[in-house]
Write a protein that holds these residues in place. Structure first.
Motif, PDB file in Angstrom:
ATOM      1  N   TRP A  66       0.832  -1.204   0.000  1.00  0.00           N
ATOM      2  CA  TRP A  66       0.000   0.000   0.000  1.00  0.00           C
ATOM      3  C   TRP A  66       0.872   1.263   0.000  1.00  0.00           C
ATOM      4  CZ3 TRP A  66      -4.561   1.436  -1.359  1.00  0.00           C
ATOM      5  CH2 TRP A  66      -5.129   2.618  -0.886  1.00  0.00           C
ATOM      6  N   HIS A 123      -5.992   4.524   3.391  1.00  0.00           N
ATOM      7  CA  HIS A 123      -6.461   3.141   3.342  1.00  0.00           C
ATOM      8  C   HIS A 123      -7.854   3.025   3.952  1.00  0.00           C
ATOM      9  CE1 HIS A 123      -6.767  -1.158   4.160  1.00  0.00           C
ATOM     10  NE2 HIS A 123      -5.989  -1.293   3.102  1.00  0.00           N
ATOM     11  N   GLY A 141      -8.542   0.313   0.656  1.00  0.00           N
ATOM     12  CA  GLY A 141      -7.450  -0.296  -0.083  1.00  0.00           C
ATOM     13  C   GLY A 141      -7.729  -0.491  -1.557  1.00  0.00           C
TER      14      GLY A 141
END
Length: 180
Positions: free
Chosen positions: A124, A151, A156
């Motif tokens: 990420w 996130h 995500g």
């Protein structure tokens, strides 16, 4: 490419006839090209968009069945990639559900906001950094500091992250800010 001239076609159901841009002629051309190129895999991305063909007389089941038939006839493996909506499409037909093996790639689904150095966070953080590197700003915005928040708000999903960052970039450029 579609055949530009009519092809002589003979099959078991009809006598010899000339075809140009019919579904059958395109299918035969597809087979021919796959064999000439020794194709091993067809990757079809954004497969969830096949549902838009319903308005022009095609059903999802028919389209998926045609793809299955093309792969079977040519001996080419199909790799179909799409969003989570794709799972719903395949769930409509039990035969297709059994023929295609589903694999969920939830690369960015998990993020440990409590421990910033957790290796699970690395993908990420890398995607955020790579998107930031493409931004035409005078300074780096240090977006990785906001990775937990990004996130959280995007779950995500890149499809939600990109428009969020695009809007922030648009505002920064409009207001002549060096960072977002």
């Amino acid at each position: 490419p579609a055949p530009s001239e009519a092809l002589w076609v003979r099959d078991d159901m009809a006598r010899i006839r000339r075809e140009k841009q019919t579904e059958g002629a395109l299918k035969r051309r597809f087979f021919e090209l796959a064999q000439q190129c020794e194709t091993k895999v067809w990757i079809i991305d954004e497969i969830q968009h096949i549902r838009y063909g319903q308005g022009v007389g095609y059903t999802i089941e028919r389209t998926l069945d045609q793809l299955k038939h093309l792969a079977d006839e040519t001996g080419v493996m199909l790799l179909l990639a799409g969003t989570y909506q794709t799972l719903e499409l395949f769930g409509q037909n039990t035969q297709l559900t059994r023929r295609f093996r589903r694999m969920l790639l939830d690369r960015y689904r998990h993020f440990n906001g409590d421990q910033p150095n957790d290796p699970i966070n690395t993908p990420w953080l890398e995607v955020i950094q790579s998107l930031e590197n493409w931004m035409p700003l005078a300074k780096q915005s240090q977006l990785t500091k906001y990775a937990p928040m990004l996130h959280h708000y995007t779950v995500g999903l890149i499809g939600l992250l990109k428009p969020l960052l695009t809007e922030a970039l648009r505002r920064a450029l409009k207001e002549r800010e060096p960072v977002i």
